[in-house]
Motif scaffolding. Structure first.
Motif, PDB file in Angstrom:
ATOM      1  N   PHE A   1       0.875  -1.171   0.000  1.00  0.00           N
ATOM      2  CA  PHE A   1       0.000   0.000   0.000  1.00  0.00           C
ATOM      3  C   PHE A   1       0.916   1.225   0.000  1.00  0.00           C
ATOM      4  O   PHE A   1       1.527   1.561   1.008  1.00  0.00           O
ATOM      5  CB  PHE A   1      -0.876  -0.059   1.250  1.00  0.00           C
ATOM      6  CG  PHE A   1      -1.891   1.039   1.404  1.00  0.00           C
ATOM      7  CD1 PHE A   1      -2.085   2.031   0.455  1.00  0.00           C
ATOM      8  CD2 PHE A   1      -2.683   1.083   2.549  1.00  0.00           C
ATOM      9  CE1 PHE A   1      -3.027   3.033   0.617  1.00  0.00           C
ATOM     10  CE2 PHE A   1      -3.635   2.080   2.737  1.00  0.00           C
ATOM     11  CZ  PHE A   1      -3.804   3.062   1.769  1.00  0.00           C
TER      12      PHE A   1
ATOM     13  N   PHE B   1      -1.665  -1.640  -3.975  1.00  0.00           N
ATOM     14  CA  PHE B   1      -2.610  -0.527  -3.987  1.00  0.00           C
ATOM     15  C   PHE B   1      -1.775   0.737  -4.044  1.00  0.00           C
ATOM     16  O   PHE B   1      -1.100   1.096  -3.073  1.00  0.00           O
ATOM     17  CB  PHE B   1      -3.485  -0.543  -2.736  1.00  0.00           C
ATOM     18  CG  PHE B   1      -4.590   0.480  -2.747  1.00  0.00           C
ATOM     19  CD1 PHE B   1      -5.809   0.194  -3.344  1.00  0.00           C
ATOM     20  CD2 PHE B   1      -4.408   1.729  -2.168  1.00  0.00           C
ATOM     21  CE1 PHE B   1      -6.841   1.141  -3.351  1.00  0.00           C
ATOM     22  CE2 PHE B   1      -5.424   2.682  -2.172  1.00  0.00           C
ATOM     23  CZ  PHE B   1      -6.645   2.384  -2.766  1.00  0.00           C
TER      24      PHE B   1
ATOM     25  N   ALA C   1      -5.726   4.923  -5.503  1.00  0.00           N
ATOM     26  CA  ALA C   1      -6.257   5.769  -4.436  1.00  0.00           C
ATOM     27  C   ALA C   1      -6.914   7.037  -4.969  1.00  0.00           C
ATOM     28  O   ALA C   1      -7.298   7.900  -4.182  1.00  0.00           O
ATOM     29  CB  ALA C   1      -5.140   6.140  -3.474  1.00  0.00           C
TER      30      ALA C   1
ATOM     31  N   THR D   1      -8.633   7.279   1.611  1.00  0.00           N
ATOM     32  CA  THR D   1      -7.742   6.383   0.874  1.00  0.00           C
ATOM     33  C   THR D   1      -7.666   5.023   1.554  1.00  0.00           C
ATOM     34  O   THR D   1      -7.693   3.976   0.898  1.00  0.00           O
ATOM     35  CB  THR D   1      -6.357   7.019   0.737  1.00  0.00           C
ATOM     36  OG1 THR D   1      -6.476   8.175  -0.105  1.00  0.00           O
ATOM     37  CG2 THR D   1      -5.357   6.061   0.124  1.00  0.00           C
ATOM     38  N   TYR D   2      -7.592   5.018   2.876  1.00  0.00           N
ATOM     39  CA  TYR D   2      -7.615   3.743   3.602  1.00  0.00           C
ATOM     40  C   TYR D   2      -8.955   3.040   3.391  1.00  0.00           C
ATOM     41  O   TYR D   2      -8.997   1.817   3.191  1.00  0.00           O
ATOM     42  CB  TYR D   2      -7.372   3.972   5.093  1.00  0.00           C
ATOM     43  CG  TYR D   2      -6.011   4.525   5.420  1.00  0.00           C
ATOM     44  CD1 TYR D   2      -4.946   3.692   5.721  1.00  0.00           C
ATOM     45  CD2 TYR D   2      -5.794   5.901   5.416  1.00  0.00           C
ATOM     46  CE1 TYR D   2      -3.698   4.205   6.030  1.00  0.00           C
ATOM     47  CE2 TYR D   2      -4.544   6.422   5.719  1.00  0.00           C
ATOM     48  CZ  TYR D   2      -3.504   5.574   6.020  1.00  0.00           C
ATOM     49  OH  TYR D   2      -2.262   6.088   6.310  1.00  0.00           O
TER      50      TYR D   2
ATOM     51  N   LYS E   1     -10.906   3.239   0.862  1.00  0.00           N
ATOM     52  CA  LYS E   1     -10.941   2.701  -0.497  1.00  0.00           C
ATOM     53  C   LYS E   1     -10.145   1.405  -0.591  1.00  0.00           C
ATOM     54  O   LYS E   1     -10.590   0.422  -1.196  1.00  0.00           O
ATOM     55  CB  LYS E   1     -10.399   3.730  -1.484  1.00  0.00           C
ATOM     56  CG  LYS E   1     -10.500   3.322  -2.946  1.00  0.00           C
ATOM     57  CD  LYS E   1     -10.099   4.449  -3.882  1.00  0.00           C
ATOM     58  CE  LYS E   1     -11.111   5.581  -3.830  1.00  0.00           C
ATOM     59  NZ  LYS E   1     -10.843   6.634  -4.844  1.00  0.00           N
ATOM     60  N   PHE E   2      -8.978   1.399   0.018  1.00  0.00           N
ATOM     61  CA  PHE E   2      -8.148   0.191   0.015  1.00  0.00           C
ATOM     62  C   PHE E   2      -8.844  -0.955   0.737  1.00  0.00           C
ATOM     63  O   PHE E   2      -8.937  -2.076   0.209  1.00  0.00           O
ATOM     64  CB  PHE E   2      -6.798   0.490   0.670  1.00  0.00           C
ATOM     65  CG  PHE E   2      -5.985  -0.727   0.990  1.00  0.00           C
ATOM     66  CD1 PHE E   2      -5.461  -1.521  -0.016  1.00  0.00           C
ATOM     67  CD2 PHE E   2      -5.747  -1.092   2.308  1.00  0.00           C
ATOM     68  CE1 PHE E   2      -4.714  -2.650   0.278  1.00  0.00           C
ATOM     69  CE2 PHE E   2      -5.000  -2.214   2.621  1.00  0.00           C
ATOM     70  CZ  PHE E   2      -4.483  -2.993   1.596  1.00  0.00           C
TER      71      PHE E   2
ATOM     72  N   HIS F   1     -10.449  -4.508  -1.162  1.00  0.00           N
ATOM     73  CA  HIS F   1      -9.939  -5.847  -0.872  1.00  0.00           C
ATOM     74  C   HIS F   1     -10.696  -6.547   0.257  1.00  0.00           C
ATOM     75  O   HIS F   1     -10.297  -7.632   0.690  1.00  0.00           O
ATOM     76  CB  HIS F   1      -8.441  -5.780  -0.547  1.00  0.00           C
ATOM     77  CG  HIS F   1      -7.607  -5.384  -1.728  1.00  0.00           C
ATOM     78  ND1 HIS F   1      -7.429  -6.212  -2.808  1.00  0.00           N
ATOM     79  CD2 HIS F   1      -6.928  -4.237  -2.012  1.00  0.00           C
ATOM     80  CE1 HIS F   1      -6.656  -5.604  -3.698  1.00  0.00           C
ATOM     81  NE2 HIS F   1      -6.350  -4.419  -3.249  1.00  0.00           N
TER      82      HIS F   1
END
Length: 243
Positions: A124, A149, A154, A164-165, A167-168, A172
């Protein structure tokens, strides 16, 4: 959790039981999967300075100040250049990541420890996918990761932005209560800790802060940091007994 005081800072060693529940392992890239002493990022840093100097037609010392100001304010120099100057992100990313990866020595020991971790593994990064792949391949560890990622995935919004976190994690389908994150910047671990992740801060060997900006090392004593280590391979070896 055991702690060992040093003359410069504090390290916190993990007990295997602290990671017995973890089945998702998330790693930052630069200065995390390889040690800061390799100074690979200095090449990217220099190319960012060159880019800003040419864009703004200013001397390199002035460009460096602009670059670092954007980095601190926006999370990445790229984001600041996009917000203030409307640059093409693809061109910027291609330019700054055109570097010599032979500075990195393959690290089969790290690869073996990552491979032995139970569950899924991700990179990431605030860099781009190409840079992450080239770095991980040079280290000989790329094959152990399920996915990368990157800043493009992002939406060009870097860590430490909470969205952004999100979205990650959403992409997943990560259960944050069963995940751990490894990072070299303390501020990038604040959101993961709030989400319930185990957090591990990677610091330079012997807490040396000569490389990089001093403010990057701020917050390492924060409550959002569960563990601190200056040797990722050894740290993973210690906790692997939890597998």
């Amino acid at each position: 959790m055991n702690s060992t005081d040093t003359s410069i800072g504090r390290t916190r060693d993990a007990d295997p039981a602290d990671f017995a529940h973890v089945d998702t392992w998330v790693f930052d890239l630069d200065n995390t999967l390889y040690p800061r002493r390799t100074d690979l990022f200095s090449q990217i840093d220099a190319r960012m300075t060159d880019y800003v100097a040419e864009l703004l037609s200013v001397p390199r010392d002035e460009a460096k100040a602009v670059q670092k100001g954007f980095y601190r304010q926006y999370g990445t120099t790229l984001r600041g250049l996009m917000e203030v100057h409307g640059i093409d992100p693809d061109a910027f990313l291609a330019y700054v990541h055109n570097i010599d990866y032979s500075w990195l020595a393959p690290n089969p020991e790290l690869g073996a420890e990552i491979a032995a971790l139970p569950g899924r593994k991700f990179i990431f990064t605030n860099g781009d996918r190409g840079h992450a792949e080239r770095t991980a391949r040079q280290l000989g560890i790329f094959e152990h990761f399920e996915d990368v990622f990157d800043i493009v995935a992002a939406g060009l919004i870097p860590k430490p932005a909470a969205e952004t976190y999100d979205k990650f994690m959403g992409l997943h389908r990560i259960d944050t209560a069963r995940a751990a994150m490894f990072e070299d910047l303390a501020r990038n671990l604040e959101v993961p800790k709030r989400l319930g992740m185990r957090t591990v801060l990677i610091v330079p060997e012997n807490f040396e802060t000569a490389l990089g900006d001093a403010w990057e090392h701020e917050g390492r004593e924060g409550a959002h940091i569960d563990f601190v280590t200056d040797d990722l391979t050894a740290f993973l070896r210690r906790i692997r007994a939890a597998a």
